[in-house]
Design a protein around this motif. Structure first.
Motif, PDB file in Angstrom:
ATOM      1  N   GLN A 104     -76.668   5.170 -55.998  1.00  0.00           N
ATOM      2  CA  GLN A 104     -76.199   4.648 -57.232  1.00  0.00           C
ATOM      3  C   GLN A 104     -77.230   3.717 -58.136  1.00  0.00           C
ATOM      4  OE1 GLN A 104     -72.343   2.569 -55.578  1.00  0.00           O
ATOM      5  NE2 GLN A 104     -71.259   5.318 -55.311  1.00  0.00           N
ATOM      6  N   VAL A 105     -77.642   3.599 -57.861  1.00  0.00           N
ATOM      7  CA  VAL A 105     -78.505   2.773 -58.263  1.00  0.00           C
ATOM      8  C   VAL A 105     -80.107   3.446 -58.648  1.00  0.00           C
ATOM      9  CG1 VAL A 105     -80.664   0.177 -58.329  1.00  0.00           C
ATOM     10  CG2 VAL A 105     -78.040   0.412 -56.902  1.00  0.00           C
ATOM     11  N   ILE A 106     -81.042   4.286 -57.384  1.00  0.00           N
ATOM     12  CA  ILE A 106     -81.975   4.408 -57.723  1.00  0.00           C
ATOM     13  C   ILE A 106     -81.339   6.432 -57.758  1.00  0.00           C
ATOM     14  CG2 ILE A 106     -83.964   5.617 -57.296  1.00  0.00           C
ATOM     15  CD1 ILE A 106     -84.775   2.441 -56.249  1.00  0.00           C
ATOM     16  N   SER A 107     -82.040   7.097 -58.910  1.00  0.00           N
ATOM     17  CA  SER A 107     -82.468   8.352 -58.713  1.00  0.00           C
ATOM     18  C   SER A 107     -83.147   8.926 -58.758  1.00  0.00           C
ATOM     19  CB  SER A 107     -81.165   9.076 -59.934  1.00  0.00           C
ATOM     20  OG  SER A 107     -81.410   8.964 -61.153  1.00  0.00           O
ATOM     21  N   VAL A 108     -83.965  10.466 -58.348  1.00  0.00           N
ATOM     22  CA  VAL A 108     -85.109  10.139 -58.160  1.00  0.00           C
ATOM     23  C   VAL A 108     -85.410  12.133 -59.190  1.00  0.00           C
ATOM     24  CG1 VAL A 108     -85.619   8.984 -56.646  1.00  0.00           C
ATOM     25  CG2 VAL A 108     -84.660  11.407 -55.844  1.00  0.00           C
ATOM     26  N   VAL A 109     -86.745  12.063 -59.607  1.00  0.00           N
ATOM     27  CA  VAL A 109     -87.534  13.417 -59.585  1.00  0.00           C
ATOM     28  C   VAL A 109     -88.350  13.779 -58.833  1.00  0.00           C
ATOM     29  CG1 VAL A 109     -88.513  14.808 -61.630  1.00  0.00           C
ATOM     30  CG2 VAL A 109     -86.148  13.851 -61.531  1.00  0.00           C
ATOM     31  N   LEU A 110     -88.643  15.184 -58.056  1.00  0.00           N
ATOM     32  CA  LEU A 110     -89.506  14.911 -57.166  1.00  0.00           C
ATOM     33  C   LEU A 110     -90.744  15.875 -57.346  1.00  0.00           C
ATOM     34  CD1 LEU A 110     -87.511  14.563 -53.754  1.00  0.00           C
ATOM     35  CD2 LEU A 110     -88.967  12.944 -54.954  1.00  0.00           C
ATOM     36  N   THR A 111     -91.167  16.600 -56.854  1.00  0.00           N
ATOM     37  CA  THR A 111     -92.447  17.106 -56.840  1.00  0.00           C
ATOM     38  C   THR A 111     -91.892  18.482 -55.891  1.00  0.00           C
ATOM     39  OG1 THR A 111     -93.963  16.318 -55.529  1.00  0.00           O
ATOM     40  CG2 THR A 111     -94.770  15.745 -57.206  1.00  0.00           C
TER      41      THR A 111
ATOM     42  N   LEU B 274     -89.722   8.810 -61.031  1.00  0.00           N
ATOM     43  CA  LEU B 274     -91.055  10.333 -60.895  1.00  0.00           C
ATOM     44  C   LEU B 274     -91.682  10.588 -60.218  1.00  0.00           C
ATOM     45  CD1 LEU B 274     -88.609   9.136 -63.901  1.00  0.00           C
ATOM     46  CD2 LEU B 274     -88.580  11.898 -64.005  1.00  0.00           C
ATOM     47  N   ASP B 275     -91.629  11.510 -59.230  1.00  0.00           N
ATOM     48  CA  ASP B 275     -92.702  11.650 -58.949  1.00  0.00           C
ATOM     49  C   ASP B 275     -93.618  12.655 -59.540  1.00  0.00           C
ATOM     50  OD1 ASP B 275     -95.122  12.034 -57.467  1.00  0.00           O
ATOM     51  OD2 ASP B 275     -94.450  12.574 -55.357  1.00  0.00           O
ATOM     52  N   GLU B 276     -94.675  12.284 -60.765  1.00  0.00           N
ATOM     53  CA  GLU B 276     -95.335  13.286 -61.593  1.00  0.00           C
ATOM     54  C   GLU B 276     -94.637  14.232 -61.658  1.00  0.00           C
ATOM     55  OE1 GLU B 276     -98.969  15.022 -59.376  1.00  0.00           O
ATOM     56  OE2 GLU B 276     -99.164  13.450 -58.849  1.00  0.00           O
ATOM     57  N   PRO B 277     -93.858  14.243 -63.182  1.00  0.00           N
ATOM     58  CA  PRO B 277     -92.575  14.856 -63.537  1.00  0.00           C
ATOM     59  C   PRO B 277     -93.763  15.766 -64.476  1.00  0.00           C
ATOM     60  CG  PRO B 277     -92.586  12.531 -64.659  1.00  0.00           C
ATOM     61  CD  PRO B 277     -93.723  12.139 -63.486  1.00  0.00           C
ATOM     62  N   THR B 278     -94.464  15.848 -64.921  1.00  0.00           N
ATOM     63  CA  THR B 278     -95.544  16.344 -66.128  1.00  0.00           C
ATOM     64  C   THR B 278     -96.485  17.411 -65.166  1.00  0.00           C
ATOM     65  OG1 THR B 278     -97.444  14.565 -66.202  1.00  0.00           O
ATOM     66  CG2 THR B 278     -95.504  14.564 -67.476  1.00  0.00           C
ATOM     67  N   ALA B 279     -96.568  17.508 -63.970  1.00  0.00           N
ATOM     68  CA  ALA B 279     -97.699  18.287 -62.750  1.00  0.00           C
ATOM     69  C   ALA B 279     -97.337  19.600 -63.383  1.00  0.00           C
ATOM     70  CB  ALA B 279     -97.453  18.079 -61.632  1.00  0.00           C
ATOM     71  N   PHE B 280     -98.208  21.071 -64.042  1.00  0.00           N
ATOM     72  CA  PHE B 280     -97.680  21.625 -63.967  1.00  0.00           C
ATOM     73  C   PHE B 280     -96.649  22.049 -65.603  1.00  0.00           C
ATOM     74  CE2 PHE B 280     -96.876  21.786 -59.937  1.00  0.00           C
ATOM     75  CZ  PHE B 280     -97.978  21.981 -59.095  1.00  0.00           C
ATOM     76  N   LEU B 281     -97.328  21.366 -66.548  1.00  0.00           N
ATOM     77  CA  LEU B 281     -96.789  21.371 -67.481  1.00  0.00           C
ATOM     78  C   LEU B 281     -97.731  21.608 -68.381  1.00  0.00           C
ATOM     79  CD1 LEU B 281     -93.598  19.365 -67.717  1.00  0.00           C
ATOM     80  CD2 LEU B 281     -93.920  21.697 -66.738  1.00  0.00           C
ATOM     81  N   ASP B 282     -97.717  22.401 -69.723  1.00  0.00           N
ATOM     82  CA  ASP B 282     -99.290  22.823 -70.764  1.00  0.00           C
ATOM     83  C   ASP B 282     -98.868  20.994 -71.594  1.00  0.00           C
ATOM     84  OD1 ASP B 282     -97.524  22.852 -72.299  1.00  0.00           O
ATOM     85  OD2 ASP B 282     -97.283  25.147 -72.585  1.00  0.00           O
ATOM     86  N   LEU B 283    -100.034  20.969 -72.125  1.00  0.00           N
ATOM     87  CA  LEU B 283     -99.902  19.810 -73.124  1.00  0.00           C
ATOM     88  C   LEU B 283     -98.778  19.297 -73.679  1.00  0.00           C
ATOM     89  CD1 LEU B 283    -101.795  17.402 -73.069  1.00  0.00           C
ATOM     90  CD2 LEU B 283    -102.604  18.437 -75.331  1.00  0.00           C
ATOM     91  N   PRO B 284     -98.376  20.066 -74.772  1.00  0.00           N
ATOM     92  CA  PRO B 284     -97.301  20.068 -75.308  1.00  0.00           C
ATOM     93  C   PRO B 284     -96.066  19.844 -74.731  1.00  0.00           C
ATOM     94  CG  PRO B 284     -98.020  22.535 -76.592  1.00  0.00           C
ATOM     95  CD  PRO B 284     -98.190  21.893 -75.468  1.00  0.00           C
ATOM     96  N   ARG B 285     -95.813  20.591 -73.587  1.00  0.00           N
ATOM     97  CA  ARG B 285     -94.434  19.893 -72.771  1.00  0.00           C
ATOM     98  C   ARG B 285     -94.876  19.056 -72.103  1.00  0.00           C
ATOM     99  NH1 ARG B 285     -92.877  23.581 -75.020  1.00  0.00           N
ATOM    100  NH2 ARG B 285     -94.611  25.380 -74.565  1.00  0.00           N
TER     101      ARG B 285
END
Lengths: 359, 330
Positions: B82-89, B168-179
């Motif tokens: 209820q305090v932390i939510s995550v986005v994992l790889t 969030l753990d590396e949410p921008t990995a695998f994305l192109d630069l604009p994304r």
């Protein structure tokens, strides 16, 4: 953009709504139940059947005996076993995130087989002492042996599962337990005489016909408890679709839920195997068919659907195995696999969404 | 009050009776409302390990993590959720599921035993989808999303959980630069507009320096440093954390530069604007040392768009950077 969105909405709503499909599945189940009471080596018209079941006027006493002593317990067993195997198959596929998982990946059927093999194959050599001992339990002996075998393997797996982090390790351990128990069975067979081997092999063919009214309450209780546990795990199962790490981050006590799912699946598969033999295929195929039919992985929809369809397919398999109108009976396992495999192949090839289920 | 606070935290791995392998130690950080914080550091410094420890996926080797003032090890999974939510790889294999249903899974800690939705739950899910700018994905199947779209949906799911802190753990990995830029801007905006604290780990130094309110810098061996991005550049923390043989962190530009090979001549570039900038970049790439005074060669950029090189009173002229570099090497 608007057009695209509309297209996706259409896709999402493709086919009838889940509620309609559920209702259809339920009627299919009722129909299959009626047919399995009516058809067989002797055909009993539906009208007479109704009379027999409601305790009304009976046109032929022989029919009443056939229905009461043979077909009704067999049909009830088929419903329970089909539902149990399919539900536990669904649980295992979600827990292990593996499309090939089925109720027996944890070595439960192998354990049951070992129990039965010990009873059947050692009866001659150990002698009449054992038979006399088993005689006390009467016709329960095979079931008891199977339950004990399944419970032994289950106990090992659950014990290990408490200290295992990865669910994949658990899957591999289950498979290894299975191979190990299989090896014991092979050794027992090697040292047995042909008659004993034959009666063991008969058990492995699977049958819904072996459960008597005396045993029925045990089977009903076991399966109802298993199903109740399974339905209580619906919400955690949905969370587990995202994997154990996400499930934990959403507040799920992963180790405890894993234990409950294993207990429930094991009770379902163990009880069924004990009373009906190791019945192949249903537990693997029914969850896939339901996902494909209902186009969802949501367990709130899948769980009741799988229960219904599993029971229906078990009834139909048994019906086909008894070759209505003839005196022949085919091995149940041969029927479930022979009829089931082409159905699943057809679904895989024609409904592409089956591939998405575990992508 | 800090949403999350660590005290003498040591993270790493413990296998059986062997001595534990400590990846990072003595971590004292805190996260506050509305803060957008990026965790940076070279590979192997322990970013993921720290993230996994903070979200409770692995136990700390030493020290404590406090959540809203309470020791996280005393809290149940549902209280933490209820305090932390995550986005994992983690790869997500959710099967056949509509985007809206996946986002709805974020309501897990708030719904009843079978996961029934109240109007409030529906409202939060719709809000989360809008906030993550994923409205046009609502009816899509999760399996057919692109990496960038899936990341947005997972952010929406994390938002639907209504946490005070998102990790969030590396949410921008695998994305192109604009994304990548889009996701970072989205998260920065979310932190500031919703008052949630957001912590993410990334390798995207440039974007992190431009977006983050604060940086947690985890060097390969050494103590974690925190501060505004610019402070960490000025006090040399970045140079220390990312030093290696091949590249160095250039504090003037806030970017990495490949170390010049020895033996090449020094070159001065005279000229203005974009053409001069890319000429310098090209010469550095080719291994020349670019300096303003005392250079052996002098490159002048002509109005006509050609490059002139003067050396010992001789003049060469080139039509392209490629020819220029070939000429200088020859």
């Amino acid at each position: 953009m608007v057009g695209m969105e509309a297209q996706y909405e259409d896709e999402a709503r493709e086919g009838p709504r889940p509620a309609v499909i559920m209702l259809g599945l339920f009627f299919l189940l009722l129909m299959a139940f009626g047919l399995s009471l009516s058809l067989g080596s002797v055909h009993i018209p539906l009208a007479a059947l109704f009379g027999i079941l409601t305790g009304g006027e009976v046109s032929s006493p022989a029919w009443a005996i056939i229905v009461h002593t043979i077909r009704l317990p067999k049909a009830i067993t088929a419903v329970l076993a089909g539902a149990a195997l399919s539900v536990s198959g669904l649980q295992m596929q979600t827990l292990f995130r593996n499309p090939l998982a089925d109720p027996f990946v944890l070595g439960i059927s192998a354990g049951a087989s070992l129990g039965v093999a010990i009873v059947v194959l050692t009866v001659g050599s150990v002698g009449s002492v054992l038979i006399a001992g088993l005689g006390l339990m009467g016709d329960l002996s095979l079931a008891v042996a199977a339950i004990m075998g399944a419970a032994a393997v289950l106990g090992c797996v659950l014990l290990v599962s408490r200290s295992v982090q990865s669910v994949m390790t658990l899957l591999i351990l289950g498979l290894m337990f299975g191979y190990a128990t299989g090896a014991f069975v092979s050794i027992l067979i090697y040292f047995s005489v042909p008659e004993q081997i034959q009666s063991y092999i008969l058990w492995t063919f699977g049958s819904f016909g072996g459960v008597t009214w005396r045993q029925m309450p045990v089977l009903i209780c076991a399966i109802l408890v298993g199903l109740l546990l399974a339905f209580l795990c619906i919400k955690p199962l949905n969370a587990l679709l995202l994997g154990e790490n996400y499930a934990r981050s959403m507040g799920l006590n992963v180790k405890r839920i894993r234990l409950w799912i294993l207990v429930s699946a094991s009770i379902l598969a163990g009880a069924t195997t004990a009373f009906c033999g190791p019945i192949a295929f249903l537990g693997l195929a029914v969850p896939h068919l339901c996902r494909s039919l209902l186009h969802t992985s949501d367990h709130r929809v899948l769980m009741p659907a799988v229960t219904c369809l599993g029971a229906t397919l078990a009834l139909l398999s048994d019906l086909i195995a008894h070759l209505p109108g003839s005196q022949f009976v085919l091995p149940l396992n041969a029927v479930t696999s022979l009829i089931g495999a082409p159905i699943v192949i057809w679904f895989v090839l024609h409904r592409k969404n089956l591939n998405q289920a575990f992508s | 009050m800090a949403i999350l606070k660590t005290q003498d935290l040591a993270v790493g791995y413990k296998h059986g009776r062997r001595p534990p392998r400590v990846v990072a130690r003595d971590i004292d950080v805190s996260l506050h409302c509305g803060e957008f914080v990026c965790l940076l550091g070279p590979n192997g410094a322990g970013k993921s390990t720290l993230i996994r420890t903070l979200v409770g996926m692995q136990p700390p080797l030493d020290g404590r993590v406090y959540l809203m003032g309470r020791d996280i090890s005393d809290m149940s999974a549902i209280e933490v959720a209820q305090v932390i939510s995550v986005v994992l790889t983690d790869r997500i294999g959710v099967g056949i599921m509509a985007v809206r249903d996946l986002v709805g899974l974020g309501r897990y800690p708030h719904t009843d035993w079978i996961g029934r939705f109240t109007e409030e739950d529906e409202r939060v899910v719709s809000w989360a989808i809008r906030a993550a700018r994923a409205e046009d994905l609502t009816c899509r199947n999760v399996a057919e999303l692109s990496d960038g779209e899936r990341q947005k949906v997972m952010i929406a799911r994390a938002l639907a959980q209504q946490p005070d802190l998102m990790i969030l753990d590396e949410p921008t990995a695998f994305l192109d630069l604009p994304r990548r830029a889009e996701i970072m801007a989205l998260l920065q905006d979310l932190a500031h507009s919703t008052g949630k604290a957001i912590l993410l780990s990334t390798h995207d130094l440039d974007l992190a320096l431009r977006c983050a309110d604060r940086i947690f810098l985890l060097p390969f061996e050494g103590a974690l440093q925190t501060g505004a991005p610019e402070d960490l550049i000025l006090n040399g923390a970045f140079e220390g954390a990312f030093q290696s043989d091949g590249v160095r962190f250039d504090a003037d530009t806030g970017a990495f530069k490949l170390n010049a090979q020895r033996g090449h001549a020094s070159v001065a570039v005279s000229g203005e604007g974009r053409r001069a900038y890319w000429t310098k970049r090209a010469l550095e790439r080719a291994g020349f040392q670019v300096r303003d005074v005392g250079a052996e060669w002098c490159v002048t950029i002509r109005e006509s768009g050609t490059w002139c090189v003067e050396h010992d009173g001789l003049i060469w002229e080139y039509d392209s950077i490629r020819d220029l570099i070939a000429g200088l090497r020859g």
